[in-house]
Design a protein around this motif. Structure first.
Motif, mmCIF file in Angstrom:
data_model
loop_
_atom_site.group_PDB
_atom_site.id
_atom_site.type_symbol
_atom_site.label_atom_id
_atom_site.label_comp_id
_atom_site.label_asym_id
_atom_site.label_seq_id
_atom_site.Cartn_x
_atom_site.Cartn_y
_atom_site.Cartn_z
ATOM 1 N N CYS A 1 3.893 -3.167 -3.464
ATOM 2 C CA CYS A 1 3.844 -4.326 -4.361
ATOM 3 C C CYS A 1 5.145 -4.465 -5.152
ATOM 4 O O CYS A 1 5.620 -5.580 -5.381
ATOM 5 N N VAL B 1 -5.241 -5.607 -0.639
ATOM 6 C CA VAL B 1 -4.968 -4.200 -0.358
ATOM 7 C C VAL B 1 -5.275 -3.971 1.122
ATOM 8 O O VAL B 1 -6.441 -3.890 1.506
ATOM 9 N N PHE C 1 -3.748 1.302 3.224
ATOM 10 C CA PHE C 1 -3.553 1.952 1.935
ATOM 11 C C PHE C 1 -4.812 2.652 1.438
ATOM 12 O O PHE C 1 -4.786 3.282 0.387
ATOM 13 N N TYR D 1 0.597 1.678 -2.129
ATOM 14 C CA TYR D 1 0.307 0.271 -2.437
ATOM 15 C C TYR D 1 1.157 -0.190 -3.623
ATOM 16 O O TYR D 1 1.736 -1.280 -3.602
#
Length: 181
Positions: free
Chosen positions: A115, A131, A135, A111
């Motif tokens: 990002c 999320v 993940f 994750y």
């Protein structure tokens, strides 16, 4: 090859995280071990290696040097590893806990990776990104630390990322073309 067909394309240099040092069990590796591997001036999976690679490629292609952009994921993990508030919020003792084995990341690590890539590719603040279930569980309390570290690192490394702000573009100049008011 790409530069010959599309000279203005942007190419990301993925400055990934280091693998667990040989002979070390990733489940018991310490914060200091990550830091020493990342800060090793001669390591092939270190800050210095990734920054030197980016600089060298830019030197080799001077007319399009700003099109080579480093994605500083290893540096984001380094920043999070040194942020005790993040570690507490994430429920981990070191960044190595985001490793599924000696090199691959867990869902939370993936994750953070996603990002960081998002922020770099779209020059957009990752705060507020959901999320996805793929993940797994990322503690809600850890999200603000993750998103802030990503932004802070990208801006701090602007020489390599070519991003020096998030949000509305800063005004750099103002001109008027009116002759009278």
């Amino acid at each position: 090859l790409i530069k010959g067909k599309s000279p203005d394309c942007k190419l990301f240099i993925y400055a990934h995280w280091p693998r667990v040092p040989n002979g070390t069990d990733f489940t018991v590796a310490t914060k200091d071990q990550y830091n020493s591997v990342w800060l090793d001036p001669n390591g092939m999976e270190s800050r210095a290696y990734n920054e030197n690679l980016t600089t060298t490629i830019r030197t080799d292609y001077p007319t399009t040097k700003d099109n080579f952009i480093m994605v500083p994921l290893g540096e984001v993990l380094y920043a999070l590893n040194n942020n005790q508030a993040f570690l507490d919020a994430a429920g981990i003792t070191s960044i190595w806990k985001l490793y599924a084995d000696g090199i691959h990341l867990t869902g939370m690590g993936s994750y953070i990776d996603a990002c960081t890539m998002y922020a770099m590719a779209y020059h957009d603040d990752p705060a507020g990104l959901a999320v996805p279930g793929t993940f797994g569980v990322v503690p809600t309390a850890a999200l603000p630390y993750i998103h802030q570290a990503i932004k802070d690192v990208i801006i701090a490394k602007s020489t390599f990322t070519k991003i020096d702000y998030f949000g509305a573009a800063p005004v750099k100049a103002l001109s008027l073309n009116a002759t009278t008011i």
